[in-house]
Motif scaffolding. Structure first.
Motif: not given
Length: 254
Positions: A120-149
């Motif tokens: 579970d620790k490994d899964k959480t670590k992956k999720k946090e990494r992918w969520q950060k990527i989603a956040l940066e992408a949402a900023k870049q493309c002017n999304r109104g929400i942050i895609t949830g991972v």
């Protein structure tokens, strides 16, 4: 104009306080000064144009100049159930899926998933990494929400959510009858409000889904579709399917 996501708890009347990593980025990287303007988004489809009042210890104090509903979000609600791909491929899929407007991403562990998640620790670590990527992408493309991972789940667990979607599809190289185009065309004919529904897409990892997984998925309500005579890589399949759906259902129009 630079754009950042903020927590609703940081909105105080006509003031918004920016903290955390964004504070450092605004002050020390972008070198913004008092009087400069920013766009802030509350993650719930509202954008705020603000002016910087002052920099305090670990926070930026701003005043709201204008508030409006974000106009970049598609009405259609797509969840991508993505078979976990190796390394940078998964990062790429998440980034581009966010840009295309996907609402949620569920990493899926399948029979042919190569990536090993130990606990579970490994899964959480992956999720946090992918969520950060989603956040940066949402900023870049002017999304109104942050895609949830979501946290990674096994294929059988992912299938438990299929019934909540209006349309659920699984591209499969063994399918010869149903094309993505034909399924979407029939869907538009039968569902008057097709632009405002929840849709699920299941994409396999490298090597695709096994025949057994597809059979189980179909029994649970997934519609198998062919993407044509060519075999697409997992990162190509995800983006091709999302692009086609967005186009066919009018989510790429103003």
């Amino acid at each position: 104009m630079s754009r950042f996501f903020i927590e609703k708890d940081n909105i105080y009347g006509d003031k918004i306080i920016i903290t955390g990593e964004d504070y450092n980025h605004i002050k020390n990287v972008l070198r913004y000064k008092a009087g400069d303007n920013l766009v802030l988004c509350d993650g719930e489809k509202y954008d705020f144009t603000v002016t910087i009042d002052a920099f305090e210890t670990n926070s930026v104090i701003t005043t709201i100049l204008h508030k409006e509903e974000n106009k970049t979000e598609p009405l259609i609600d797509i969840t991508l159930f993505q078979g976990i791909a190796k390394g940078e491929k998964m990062d790429f899929i998440i980034q581009k899926s966010v840009e295309l407007g996907v609402k949620n991403i569920v990493p899926v562990i399948t029979e042919r998933t190569v990536v090993q998640l130990k606990d579970d620790k490994d899964k959480t670590k992956k999720k946090e990494r992918w969520q950060k990527i989603a956040l940066e992408a949402a900023k870049q493309c002017n999304r109104g929400i942050i895609t949830g991972v979501d946290l990674p789940v096994k294929f059988n667990e992912a299938l438990k959510n299929v019934n909540k979607f209006k349309l659920s599809m699984i591209p499969y190289e063994g399918e010869k009858n149903f094309t993505l185009r034909s399924v979407l065309s029939e869907f538009k004919e039968k569902v008057p409000d097709y632009k405002k529904v929840e849709i699920a897409i299941f994409i396999g990892p490298e090597g695709g889904f096994s025949e057994k997984e597809v059979e189980i998925g179909v029994k649970e309500g997934l519609i198998p579709v062919t993407l044509g005579p060519r075999i697409l890589r997992t990162e190509t399949a995800s983006l091709a399917v999302l692009s086609i759906i967005m186009y066919e259902l009018g989510a790429m129009e103003y």
